[in-house]
Design a protein around this motif. Structure first.
Motif, PDB file in Angstrom:
ATOM      1  N   SER A  70       0.802  -1.212   0.000  1.00  0.00           N
ATOM      2  CA  SER A  70       0.000   0.000   0.000  1.00  0.00           C
ATOM      3  C   SER A  70       0.843   1.274   0.000  1.00  0.00           C
ATOM      4  N   GLY A 131      -2.326  12.054   1.205  1.00  0.00           N
ATOM      5  CA  GLY A 131      -3.560  11.351   0.885  1.00  0.00           C
ATOM      6  C   GLY A 131      -4.643  11.592   1.915  1.00  0.00           C
ATOM      7  N   SER A 132      -4.261  11.511   3.178  1.00  0.00           N
ATOM      8  CA  SER A 132      -5.257  11.693   4.237  1.00  0.00           C
ATOM      9  C   SER A 132      -5.901  13.052   4.138  1.00  0.00           C
ATOM     10  N   ASP A 238     -10.104   6.462  -3.208  1.00  0.00           N
ATOM     11  CA  ASP A 238      -8.846   6.552  -2.486  1.00  0.00           C
ATOM     12  C   ASP A 238      -7.752   6.078  -3.431  1.00  0.00           C
ATOM     13  N   HIS A 264       3.399  10.684  -3.590  1.00  0.00           N
ATOM     14  CA  HIS A 264       4.590  10.006  -3.053  1.00  0.00           C
ATOM     15  C   HIS A 264       4.502   8.505  -3.238  1.00  0.00           C
ATOM     16  N   LYS A 265       3.436   8.037  -3.780  1.00  0.00           N
ATOM     17  CA  LYS A 265       3.364   6.609  -4.083  1.00  0.00           C
ATOM     18  C   LYS A 265       3.478   6.440  -5.586  1.00  0.00           C
TER      19      LYS A 265
ATOM     20  N   THR B 327       1.014  10.159   6.531  1.00  0.00           N
ATOM     21  CA  THR B 327       2.179  10.832   5.983  1.00  0.00           C
ATOM     22  C   THR B 327       2.299  12.209   6.620  1.00  0.00           C
TER      23      THR B 327
HETATM   24  C1  LIG Z   1      -5.091   2.824   1.167  1.00  0.00           C
HETATM   25  C2  LIG Z   1      -4.529   4.097   1.728  1.00  0.00           C
HETATM   26  N1  LIG Z   1      -5.322   5.170   1.894  1.00  0.00           N
HETATM   27  C3  LIG Z   1      -4.854   6.329   2.411  1.00  0.00           C
HETATM   28  C4  LIG Z   1      -3.531   6.452   2.800  1.00  0.00           C
HETATM   29  C5  LIG Z   1      -3.066   7.726   3.435  1.00  0.00           C
HETATM   30  O1  LIG Z   1      -2.213   8.421   2.539  1.00  0.00           O
HETATM   31  P1  LIG Z   1      -1.127   9.420   3.090  1.00  0.00           P
HETATM   32  O2  LIG Z   1      -0.110   8.621   3.859  1.00  0.00           O
HETATM   33  O3  LIG Z   1      -0.573  10.064   1.873  1.00  0.00           O
HETATM   34  O4  LIG Z   1      -1.838  10.399   3.984  1.00  0.00           O
HETATM   35  C6  LIG Z   1      -2.647   5.367   2.597  1.00  0.00           C
HETATM   36  C7  LIG Z   1      -1.195   5.460   2.899  1.00  0.00           C
HETATM   37  O5  LIG Z   1      -0.735   5.118   3.960  1.00  0.00           O
HETATM   38  C8  LIG Z   1      -3.176   4.158   2.088  1.00  0.00           C
HETATM   39  O6  LIG Z   1      -2.376   3.088   1.935  1.00  0.00           O
END
Ligand SMILES: Cc1ncc(COP(=O)(O)O)c(C=O)c1O
Ligand SMILES: Cc1ncc(COP(=O)(O)O)c(C=O)c1O
Lengths: 499, 443, 443, 499
Positions: A70, A131-132, A238, A264-265, B327
């Motif tokens: 992930s 992402g969050s 997502d 970043h992914k 993150t």
């Molecule tokens: C499935 C999923 N959704 C959301 C996130 C959250 O993304 P971020 O770490 O960029 O906030 C992640 C990453 O850890 C993830 O794997």
């Protein structure tokens, strides 16, 4: 290894700044600092050695294979570091006049165009920092959208899958929605009956990762989106797993209305041991009016920042977002061009190759071709030898590999979530397979060596329970506690590590 | 150009092992109706030299602070970033690592964060710091979320002298938190404790900035006292660079200290990535948002570091988590740590003193009326330029000098006000040049 | 600013331990008459930001190839240096290490040099390469020293088409070696084997360059044959960038191959530091100058690398050594290795083909008379500009284009000749621009 | 660890270059490459990992203490790496017109002024690429000087000390002089009687390192220089040990006429695992006419390169020398300013502190205060326990330190030549002392552990005899020999390592 504070000695210093001979300006007594902060006092040679030594105690993609499910730990091209450090980017002030930042605006404009094309949607905001935050922003958009339609009070519920990443429910809560969970069927798809039962006029929308956190593409995605759209609800994508489908299947075409992308992914912003990241959101035209300000807009043959968006939700981060991240991801995408599709193809090929070679030794809860990642279960090892996913993970370290994500998704017991990414050579994948198979054998032959793993890292297995109980979260200087003589509380705890 | 490692022979063999005849077959689970059948409409791939040429061309269309003499600050500053920071951040083991979920693989970054947390606590006078937030705006919103849960109240009081970017973000987050936002106007450039008292009743928290957006020093201890009197949490938004000379928030009763870390260790980079810091009194440790690193021991009793208090976090607590963050900005926070260790306590104090001394020198040399003549300022101050500040900026830039920020962008009645920032990189000669140019272009 | 770590307390304690009362007493063995009693007359110390500002100011007084469109080559070329090279060279373990005298501490650099030696041997078709020499000039002098010892002869034949910098250095070294230098003039841009035959009798070696200084391809196999006929060592001075398309010297009978490595992995940096490479047939392995890394095993039979054949070297053989060299250019050679590994065989060939194709395109677009119309050229060619090339360069630079090198600086009768270099970084559009400008300024 | 050639796979590549569609230009058949070179074929991710892994197997000053005598392994300030990479330096062509390289010329001019002041002499050439080349250049100047005076045929002999570094005699031979050696007296000074007996009308000059390679300042240096000057000969100063005397005693004032400076020692150019370096020469006015061309000269208010030097020896290196090295050393010196003296003071203090703490456990052949370095002897350990300097060096590795220079200078049996430099903290020196004392104890208690050291490095002790016998100096591809199954020849050989 000693802390830098423990290497400190009064009067030592590394840095030097200009000293102009000017009269000194006084701070009013009641506002003046009374006790100087105990920052480290070291000379530059020891400063460099300290952080060199710390780096040596850390493992990155540059060090080796990092199949953290992930998290899409792909190679970070060095050319991206070169361009992000160009003075025109690095030393540009975020409030610089628009006519003097056209290059930055142009880069953001182009990146937005690219992300819209990759997602099959209409409008983009690059502002979210991860992402969050993209999730939170997307949910704010949902609220604004329904408020605008006068449905604010009805549309209170957001549905997530029971495989969802923890950020999904957390974002739902933080944005003031009610959470409802939907089950996963035996092929790893959303359970349609459960879904139909739960979607109604109170539903604001769905948050879904597709391919899911199981690494499986939802075979009924068209039906799913119909269910929500028919109910007047929206679909949120997502994008953490977008690396599986670039140029192969687009969220917008699947029916999603809002998408976040983890730059970043999928787009290779180096994660720096925790961040930075980037979480742009890409939306269908009906949601564009609500996007954060400012928006980058064309104006004659130039570009400008538009703040005049009456329906905007406002701002979720300062300025235009993490610009340096945009530079790296833009450079990464321009290197591939339309071959982004090949990037995803190879990511999926690598994952299926690993899956095919490992399925014999570990349980496979959902027996399908996977996408860019897959989830195995160590429950067979646990049942037969008392070896947990955690033990497998720790033992992998001794073979020179970073462990996969473990104990996630939650619906899979003893989960091992493995994501190789497209940048690994077959030789590396083969070496990883050999290690995983060897560990499965050790589980039977010599379980103790697994229970006590790792054996070849700078530290042995760490006591996480003690850390949480004692909560020593900063150096105590004279009064620093000596945990070595505190009783052991237990070992690393079995909960999600990774993702 | 691509970064793929598989040869054609590899692909053949791997497809066979995976039991499929073609790449296409790997995607057989994707319904036909949602398969993307054309090529992505993206510009052709670029080779590495072409990529560098293209981005260089874009970069050169920006006027960076190396190309004009700049006094623009307003929240992001052209402080010197030491070369050691570049060197440390370039280490692949830091740069290309993910969040340290597996501590035995990540002692380097874990120990570095522990050191960062210690430095932030020292500077702010707090007991616990997280591993960083997104930037100086979102940490303020995080603080509101903490305050809401700690106090169970539903109002946030924001001083108008707080950076407008911060206020806008707080206002954007607040509704989701079920919080209402009240703003307190300033008097003569700072917040009047009396005005604050009128607004603070049953507030979850009060957010003030020290030094404030105008560069003025707030009566921070009084503001904190007003908040504490009614059990609202005083949240101080501070500039790390000021904390060698200005009192630590913890010392005057603040419950939470937050801020933008850019001025310690990060380049301006058009606004990011930077880091936000958030530190609090130990009472709130289990309500802290974000990652926290703690010390522990390994099987042999040796000291080590791990992510701790994770039961606060989304991956365990899900919808009950203290935040949805995963993150964060660790690499930028690491830069902050290196920068602060490079400076040391003495260097930080000298830097603060130099910025203040340059500020006083600038006020005197410019000879323009101060917008807030009665206030002590740090690093930044506001002057009246006799006509539209926007026009003055345009004309000054035409002379190679960016004179500062037009306060009219955020504050009514200040269209002729210019916010001038002076960091240690600006020499007295630079300031003389600014005076000369403003002499020509100011009304 | 200083980089010292001792505190005052440290100094006190250490002086006491050393048994002296003061720093000054440490120097008591230095006779009074040679003690320096005043302060060094140097400018005051600079802080780091001041240092950067000062050097930036100096750097900006140079016009680098990012600031004008440049076709200047003549031995140093504006080829693309990949970003991975920066990343590898920035690793402190490489950057801050000394010569690997203690192999167990230095396996990284030793293995890297072994890989470098392998790459150089592959490219040149030789059996043994050293770990690098100072640059492309000194390795030519080194080759003469080898040839002298191998043949016992006292004459060196230098083709006039060899880079003038190289020839000058060879001539400077020769007397000390007891060698006389004879030069062979060119005919129409290349060396005539007949002319060479007349000069070669009892020569220790013959040095020719491929492609030569004019960019022309020499009849290298014939020149090597002429030398071999009289048992003079044929020494080929080659450009690594050309060896994807041009034959390896070893394949046409050269005994030694040398050259300037800059075009593979090094920035121009005003002439250095760069690396010179030197490779030879195995017969000469014990006469090789400089460091050589060899493979061996450790106590457990594991493979490892060490500096080897050290009995050739000054620290053991003293005045009988094959050279006095100790410090070489390892870091730059490492850059070369990374660059070559980044390119790979296919990339190197493509680069050579691109340079040649651009060259032909440029000849045609410029439409100026070629100085050596009958020759095939690689990457570089000479044209007549109708008036003083120096003036043409001045006028072209005023238009933002550096058109090349004035051959009149080294060759009589070529005052109107311009040597134009095209690397893969110059696009057809750049060349069109050059044509346009030369159209305006050429006579 | 595998060689990059062993990680190579046909068709893989990291790099990409622009491809313009232009007709292809043909190379004549007889000049065309027939067999493609077998360069590595790897993707960028593996390229980065390979060199990251190699770096991890290497030890630098950034890694830890590196007291390699005579090599002055001091800290390399990171700001110097920042400035040397400024485009105005990095991308400047050496043949750029003078009016367009004034900044580079200015930097060289200023550096020359500084070096002349530090040496107490008149003129400088920055051209030589390293100390050894500086020696050769200096000797060429001697020859040119005497030739100019018509003494070429008489002045044939150059005298060096028996403690001299190997480059000195080697340079003498390469420059066509005859070598004569002079003995060292019991205080470590040149033996004056021996000297007087050898200096005559055939003497061209002396080459001397002062402080000597014993780390001792010659107490009769004034008398020595008088002897040579009275005989009409010149004195050459090997500047490898200049770090001991900056601002304290100047070679010119000591009577030397020609000096080389190792910029990579005293002035902190990082040595890069073998080089680059810089070996500027600084001379008395009588020698200036013979310096290499070009010279940087003032011309109006600008600078230019002067080639018109009728008596010049010519050129010893391309262009103006290793310019990037000049940038770093210039920056290093400007950071100190007149405090360069303090740099040398601390270097000498650090050395004497170590000497005072170690003299009890190891033999000290010359019992005097040392300068920036000192030479111990392990002959006591060898006599009593059969432990050699080599064993001590190898064992130090296990304590995390780079060994000192050993078996040099040659007049000291089992020599351990230790140079801490000024940038080390007292804590580091103390830790090194503890290690050295522990090793002396081990020599008695457990000699075998020393004989088999190192134990904690990526490889164990390497067989240098086998390497020399087998002379495998490149990868053999299909035909690569397998040394593992070749008989061991013996272990690391006891000759000079370091300096
Ligand atoms: C499935 C999923 N959704 C959301 C996130 C959250 O993304 P971020 O770490 O960029 O906030 C992640 C990453 O850890 C993830 O794997
Ligand atoms: C005393 C002495 N002289 C000369 C040299 C040679 O200097 P370089 O390595 O710069 O050629 C050295 C360095 O090894 C040395 O220690």
């Amino acid at each position: 290894m000693r802390l830098i504070f423990e290497k400190s000695s009064p009067g030592r210093r590394a840095g030097s700044l200009p000293a102009y001979d000017l009269p000194r300006a006084e701070v009013p007594e009641e506002l003046r600092r009374q006790r100087p902060p105990r920052l480290p006092e070291v000379a530059e040679p020891d400063l460099v050695r300290h952080f060199t030594a710390l780096a040596d105690r850390n493992f990155g993609v540059d060090t080796g294979f990092y199949p953290l499910g992930s998290c899409t730990m792909k190679h970070n091209p060095r050319v991206n570091e070169r361009v992000v450090n160009l003075p025109g980017f690095r030393d540009l002030h975020p409030l610089q006049e628009e006519e003097a930042s056209q290059g930055a605006l142009e880069l953001m404009w182009r990146l937005e165009e690219i992300l819209a094309e990759v997602c099959g949607l209409d409008a983009v905001s690059l502002q979210p920092a991860a992402g969050s935050q993209g999730e939170l922003t997307g949910l704010m958009l949902m609220r604004a959208y329904f408020a605008d339609r006068g449905e604010a009070d009805e549309r209170r519920v957001v549905i997530t899958a029971d495989t969802a990443h923890g950020t999904n429910p957390a974002s739902v809560a933080m944005s003031g929605f009610e959470l409802q969970k939907v089950a996963t069927d035996d092929r790893g798809n959303l359970d349609l009956d459960d879904l139909r039962a739960k979607v109604d006029g109170r539903t604001a929308g769905l948050m879904l990762t597709n391919p899911s956190t199981l690494g499986l593409f939802d075979e009924h995605i068209e039906e799913v989106s119909k269910i929500f759209h028919d109910a007047g609800a929206l679909l949120y994508y997502d994008g953490a797993n977008l690396n599986a489908v670039c140029g192969i299947s687009r969220p917008g075409d699947m029916g999603f209305d809002i998408v976040h992308i983890n730059l970043h992914k999928t787009f290779s912003q180096p994660h720096g041991g925790g961040g930075p990241g980037g979480g742009p959101i890409v939306v269908r035209d009906i949601l564009e009016p609500f996007l954060p300000v400012p928006a980058v807009v064309r104006d004659g043959d130039g570009l400008r920042l538009d703040y005049d968006r009456p329906k905007t939700i406002g701002k979720v981060r300062g300025y235009c977002g993490p610009f340096g991240v945009f530079v790296r991801s833009y450079a990464f995408i321009r290197a591939y061009g339309p071959a982004l599709r090949e990037m995803s193809e190879v990511a999926v090929l690598n994952a299926n190759y690993l899956l095919a070679r490992l399925r014999g030794a570990y349980d496979l809860p959902f027996d399908r071709l996977c996408m860019h990642e897959f989830v195995l279960s160590a429950r067979n090892l646990k049942r037969e030898h008392g070896i947990t996913a955690l033990d497998v993970a720790k033992r992998l370290m001794d073979f020179g590999f970073h462990p996969p994500t473990i104990y996630f998704p939650l619906i899979v017991p003893e989960a091992l979530m493995i994501e190789p990414t497209e940048t690994e050579a077959k030789e590396t994948l083969d070496a990883f397979v050999e290690a995983m198979l060897a560990i499965a054998d050790e589980a039977a032959a010599d379980p103790q060596v697994l229970k006590e793993a790792p054996h070849h890292r700078p530290v042995r297995r760490l006591d996480e329970v003690k850390a949480a109980k004692r909560a020593v979260v900063k150096y105590g200087f004279e009064a620093h506690p000596d945990l070595a003589h505190a009783p052991a509380e237990g070992q690393a705890v079995e909960f999600q590590k990774g993702a | 150009m691509s970064y793929l490692a598989l040869t054609d022979a590899d692909r053949e063999e791997m497809l066979a092992t995976a039991g499929v005849a073609s790449i296409d077959e790997l995607f057989r689970d994707i319904p036909e109706g949602v398969r993307f059948r054309r090529e992505l409409d993206l510009e052709p791939a670029l080779s590495e030299p072409e990529l560098v040429a293209h981005l260089t061309e874009l970069a050169e269309r920006n006027v960076d602070t190396g190309r004009e003499l700049s006094f623009l600050g307003a929240g992001v500053y052209d402080h010197y970033v030491p070369a050691v920071v570049d060197a440390v951040l370039a280490r692949g083991e830091f740069l290309t690592a993910y969040t340290p979920y597996q501590p035995e693989m990540s002692q380097g970054v874990l120990q570095a964060i522990f050191e960062y947390q210690t430095a932030i606590c020292e500077l702010t006078g707090m007991d616990v710091s997280n591993a960083s937030g997104y930037d100086g705006t979102t940490v303020a919103a995080d603080a509101c979320f903490v305050a809401k849960h700690v106090t169970g109240r539903e109002k946030v009081v924001l001083c108008e002298t707080v950076n407008p970017q911060v206020r806008q973000v707080v206002k954007t987050y607040a509704p989701g938190f079920g919080l209402e936002v009240v703003e307190v106007a300033h008097r003569g450039g700072v917040t009047d404790p009396g005005d604050l008292r009128d607004a603070v009743a049953d507030a979850a928290c009060v957010i003030f900035q020290q030094p404030n957006f105008f560069g003025c020093l707030e009566p921070a201890p009084d503001l904190a006292a007003v908040a504490n009197d009614v059990e609202a949490l005083p949240v101080a938004h501070v500039d790390l660079v000021s904390l060698g000379v200005l009192e630590a928030p913890g010392a005057y009763g603040a419950a939470i200290a937050v801020g933008e870390g850019q001025s310690a260790g990060n380049f301006q980079s058009y606004g990011g990535p930077h880091y936000g810091f958030l530190a609090a009194r130990s009472d709130f440790i289990r309500r802290m948002p974000g990652r926290i690193v703690g010390e522990t021991t390994d099987l042999s009793g040796e000291r080590g570091y791990v992510l701790t208090l994770q039961t606060r976090e989304q991956h365990i607590r899900r919808e009950k988590a203290t935040s949805n963050i995963t993150t964060n900005q660790t690499l930028l926070a690491l830069a902050g740590l290196v920068h602060l260790a490079w400076l040391g306590p003495q260097g930080l104090r000298e830097q603060g003193e130099t910025c203040m001394a340059l500020g006083e020198y600038a006020k005197e040399r410019l000879g323009l009326p101060l917008v807030f003549p009665d206030q002590t300022t740090f690093k930044e101050f506001a002057v009246r330029v006799g006509r539209s500040a926007k026009d003055v900026i345009r004309d000054a830039r035409a002379r190679g000098v960016h004179p500062g920020y037009a306060l009219g962008r955020d504050y009514g009645g200040l269209d002729d006000a210019l916010l001038v920032a002076v960091t240690e990189k600006r020499t007295p000669a630079d300031i003389d040049r600014l005076a000369e140019v403003l002499g020509e272009v100011a009304g």
